[in-house]
Motif scaffolding. Sequence first.
Motif, PDB file in Angstrom:
ATOM      1  N   ARG A  24       0.853  -1.206   0.000  1.00 18.73           N
ATOM      2  CA  ARG A  24       0.000   0.000   0.000  1.00 18.73           C
ATOM      3  C   ARG A  24       0.880   1.245   0.000  1.00 18.73           C
ATOM      4  NH1 ARG A  24      -5.674  -0.667   2.121  1.00 18.73           N
ATOM      5  NH2 ARG A  24      -5.767  -2.830   2.801  1.00 18.73           N
ATOM      6  N   GLY A  25       0.675   2.055  -1.017  1.00 16.40           N
ATOM      7  CA  GLY A  25       1.393   3.323  -1.088  1.00 16.40           C
ATOM      8  C   GLY A  25       2.890   3.188  -1.319  1.00 16.40           C
ATOM      9  N   GLY A  26       3.361   1.991  -1.642  1.00 16.68           N
ATOM     10  CA  GLY A  26       4.799   1.788  -1.827  1.00 16.68           C
ATOM     11  C   GLY A  26       5.165   1.447  -3.247  1.00 16.68           C
ATOM     12  N   ILE A  27       6.418   1.103  -3.448  1.00 14.05           N
ATOM     13  CA  ILE A  27       6.934   0.750  -4.765  1.00 14.05           C
ATOM     14  C   ILE A  27       6.753  -0.748  -4.985  1.00 14.05           C
ATOM     15  CG2 ILE A  27       9.016   0.672  -6.188  1.00 14.05           C
ATOM     16  CD1 ILE A  27       9.999   3.102  -4.502  1.00 14.05           C
ATOM     17  N   PRO A  28       6.131  -1.157  -6.103  1.00 10.48           N
ATOM     18  CA  PRO A  28       5.924  -2.583  -6.378  1.00 10.48           C
ATOM     19  C   PRO A  28       7.242  -3.349  -6.491  1.00 10.48           C
ATOM     20  CG  PRO A  28       4.641  -1.221  -7.871  1.00 10.48           C
ATOM     21  CD  PRO A  28       5.577  -0.310  -7.143  1.00 10.48           C
ATOM     22  N   ILE A  29       7.199  -4.622  -6.153  1.00  7.04           N
ATOM     23  CA  ILE A  29       8.353  -5.511  -6.258  1.00  7.04           C
ATOM     24  C   ILE A  29       7.996  -6.595  -7.263  1.00  7.04           C
ATOM     25  CG2 ILE A  29       9.858  -7.116  -5.039  1.00  7.04           C
ATOM     26  CD1 ILE A  29       9.104  -5.575  -2.446  1.00  7.04           C
ATOM     27  N   PHE A  30       8.835  -6.747  -8.275  1.00  3.84           N
ATOM     28  CA  PHE A  30       8.653  -7.756  -9.322  1.00  3.84           C
ATOM     29  C   PHE A  30       9.562  -8.932  -8.973  1.00  3.84           C
ATOM     30  CE2 PHE A  30       9.489  -8.841 -13.985  1.00  3.84           C
ATOM     31  CZ  PHE A  30       8.283  -9.487 -14.136  1.00  3.84           C
ATOM     32  N   SER A  31       9.177 -10.141  -9.342  1.00  2.00           N
ATOM     33  CA  SER A  31       9.914 -11.337  -8.926  1.00  2.00           C
ATOM     34  C   SER A  31      11.392 -11.312  -9.300  1.00  2.00           C
ATOM     35  CB  SER A  31       9.251 -12.610  -9.438  1.00  2.00           C
ATOM     36  OG  SER A  31       9.130 -12.600 -10.818  1.00  2.00           O
ATOM     37  N   VAL A  32      11.760 -10.650 -10.385  1.00  2.00           N
ATOM     38  CA  VAL A  32      13.176 -10.590 -10.733  1.00  2.00           C
ATOM     39  C   VAL A  32      13.962  -9.714  -9.758  1.00  2.00           C
ATOM     40  CG1 VAL A  32      12.840 -11.063 -13.185  1.00  2.00           C
ATOM     41  CG2 VAL A  32      12.848  -8.709 -12.390  1.00  2.00           C
ATOM     42  N   ASP A  33      13.248  -8.907  -8.979  1.00  2.00           N
ATOM     43  CA  ASP A  33      13.879  -8.060  -7.964  1.00  2.00           C
ATOM     44  C   ASP A  33      13.736  -8.651  -6.571  1.00  2.00           C
ATOM     45  OD1 ASP A  33      14.429  -6.117  -9.922  1.00  2.00           O
ATOM     46  OD2 ASP A  33      12.423  -5.262  -9.695  1.00  2.00           O
ATOM     47  N   SER A  34      13.541  -9.959  -6.478  1.00  2.00           N
ATOM     48  CA  SER A  34      13.186 -10.571  -5.200  1.00  2.00           C
ATOM     49  C   SER A  34      14.275 -10.462  -4.136  1.00  2.00           C
ATOM     50  CB  SER A  34      12.777 -12.036  -5.385  1.00  2.00           C
ATOM     51  OG  SER A  34      13.835 -12.780  -5.925  1.00  2.00           O
ATOM     52  N   LYS A  35      15.472 -10.065  -4.506  1.00  2.00           N
ATOM     53  CA  LYS A  35      16.507  -9.869  -3.489  1.00  2.00           C
ATOM     54  C   LYS A  35      16.175  -8.664  -2.597  1.00  2.00           C
ATOM     55  CE  LYS A  35      19.426  -7.451  -6.831  1.00  2.00           C
ATOM     56  NZ  LYS A  35      18.647  -7.745  -8.018  1.00  2.00           N
ATOM     57  N   HIS A  36      15.222  -7.836  -3.033  1.00  2.00           N
ATOM     58  CA  HIS A  36      14.834  -6.656  -2.268  1.00  2.00           C
ATOM     59  C   HIS A  36      13.580  -6.905  -1.426  1.00  2.00           C
ATOM     60  CE1 HIS A  36      17.765  -4.528  -4.635  1.00  2.00           C
ATOM     61  NE2 HIS A  36      17.152  -4.910  -5.741  1.00  2.00           N
ATOM     62  N   LEU A  37      13.316  -8.148  -1.109  1.00  4.71           N
ATOM     63  CA  LEU A  37      12.073  -8.501  -0.436  1.00  4.71           C
ATOM     64  C   LEU A  37      12.031  -8.068   1.010  1.00  4.71           C
ATOM     65  CD1 LEU A  37      11.400 -12.140  -1.621  1.00  4.71           C
ATOM     66  CD2 LEU A  37      10.315 -10.072  -2.375  1.00  4.71           C
ATOM     67  N   GLY A  38      10.832  -7.731   1.402  1.00 12.01           N
ATOM     68  CA  GLY A  38      10.496  -7.704   2.813  1.00 12.01           C
ATOM     69  C   GLY A  38      10.836  -6.454   3.575  1.00 12.01           C
ATOM     70  N   ILE A  39      10.051  -6.302   4.610  1.00  8.23           N
ATOM     71  CA  ILE A  39      10.226  -5.238   5.578  1.00  8.23           C
ATOM     72  C   ILE A  39      10.292  -5.930   6.919  1.00  8.23           C
ATOM     73  CG2 ILE A  39       9.057  -3.291   6.668  1.00  8.23           C
ATOM     74  CD1 ILE A  39       7.911  -2.597   3.937  1.00  8.23           C
ATOM     75  N   ASN A  40      11.182  -5.497   7.725  1.00  5.73           N
ATOM     76  CA  ASN A  40      11.354  -6.038   9.067  1.00  5.73           C
ATOM     77  C   ASN A  40      10.026  -5.988   9.823  1.00  5.73           C
ATOM     78  OD1 ASN A  40      11.674  -5.533  11.935  1.00  5.73           O
ATOM     79  ND2 ASN A  40      13.878  -5.521  11.565  1.00  5.73           N
ATOM     80  N   GLU A  41       9.720  -7.020  10.582  1.00  2.37           N
ATOM     81  CA  GLU A  41       8.454  -7.116  11.309  1.00  2.37           C
ATOM     82  C   GLU A  41       8.288  -5.957  12.291  1.00  2.37           C
ATOM     83  OE1 GLU A  41       5.894 -10.653  13.474  1.00  2.37           O
ATOM     84  OE2 GLU A  41       7.750 -11.124  12.432  1.00  2.37           O
ATOM     85  N   ASP A  42       9.382  -5.514  12.920  1.00  2.00           N
ATOM     86  CA  ASP A  42       9.308  -4.381  13.852  1.00  2.00           C
ATOM     87  C   ASP A  42       8.991  -3.084  13.127  1.00  2.00           C
ATOM     88  OD1 ASP A  42       9.907  -6.013  16.038  1.00  2.00           O
ATOM     89  OD2 ASP A  42      12.068  -5.777  15.717  1.00  2.00           O
ATOM     90  N   ASP A  43       9.596  -2.892  11.938  1.00  2.00           N
ATOM     91  CA  ASP A  43       9.300  -1.702  11.135  1.00  2.00           C
ATOM     92  C   ASP A  43       7.851  -1.707  10.690  1.00  2.00           C
ATOM     93  OD1 ASP A  43      11.930  -0.966  11.369  1.00  2.00           O
ATOM     94  OD2 ASP A  43      12.519  -1.676   9.379  1.00  2.00           O
ATOM     95  N   ALA A  44       7.336  -2.874  10.327  1.00  2.00           N
ATOM     96  CA  ALA A  44       5.951  -2.989   9.867  1.00  2.00           C
ATOM     97  C   ALA A  44       4.978  -2.621  10.979  1.00  2.00           C
ATOM     98  CB  ALA A  44       5.669  -4.400   9.371  1.00  2.00           C
TER      99      ALA A  44
END
Length: 136
Positions: free
Chosen positions: A89-109
């Motif tokens: 929501r409100g962020g930059i989409p992640i495409f599967s070829v960019d999967s090394k950039h996955l995730g946000i830390n649970e504490d940050d979320a």
Amino acid sequence: EQCRVEINITTFNVLAESYLKPMSHRNLPDSYANVAFDPKKRRKLLCSTLTKLGELFDILCLQEVDNFLQPIIVKCMEKLGFGFIYAPRGGIPIFSVDSKHLGINEDDAATNCRSDGCATFYKLDKWDCKAYEVLQ
């Protein structure tokens, strides 16, 4: 001659853990609450459910995917041969070829009141994503 393409597609609301609180789900029977409010049990059941859906459908559209849970779901679906697009929501989409950039830390979320997004998974042996557009 006409070319016929069959598409098997489904949608599924994951119910973001960030919104899943005992206070907001007071009438949940104990047998369900014991799984729903236990992240380890819930995540295992979620991967099992997605695996079953992945066997039946070519494209899965998921709503309320937690930003921190998204890498777990991606790992589960990639094992089944799915590519993905994840749009927080409100962020930059992640495409599967960019999967090394996955995730946000649970504490940050936890500090973000809207910490979920939508994910579209597609079978790589049948589909190739040439372009996509995120509508908000």
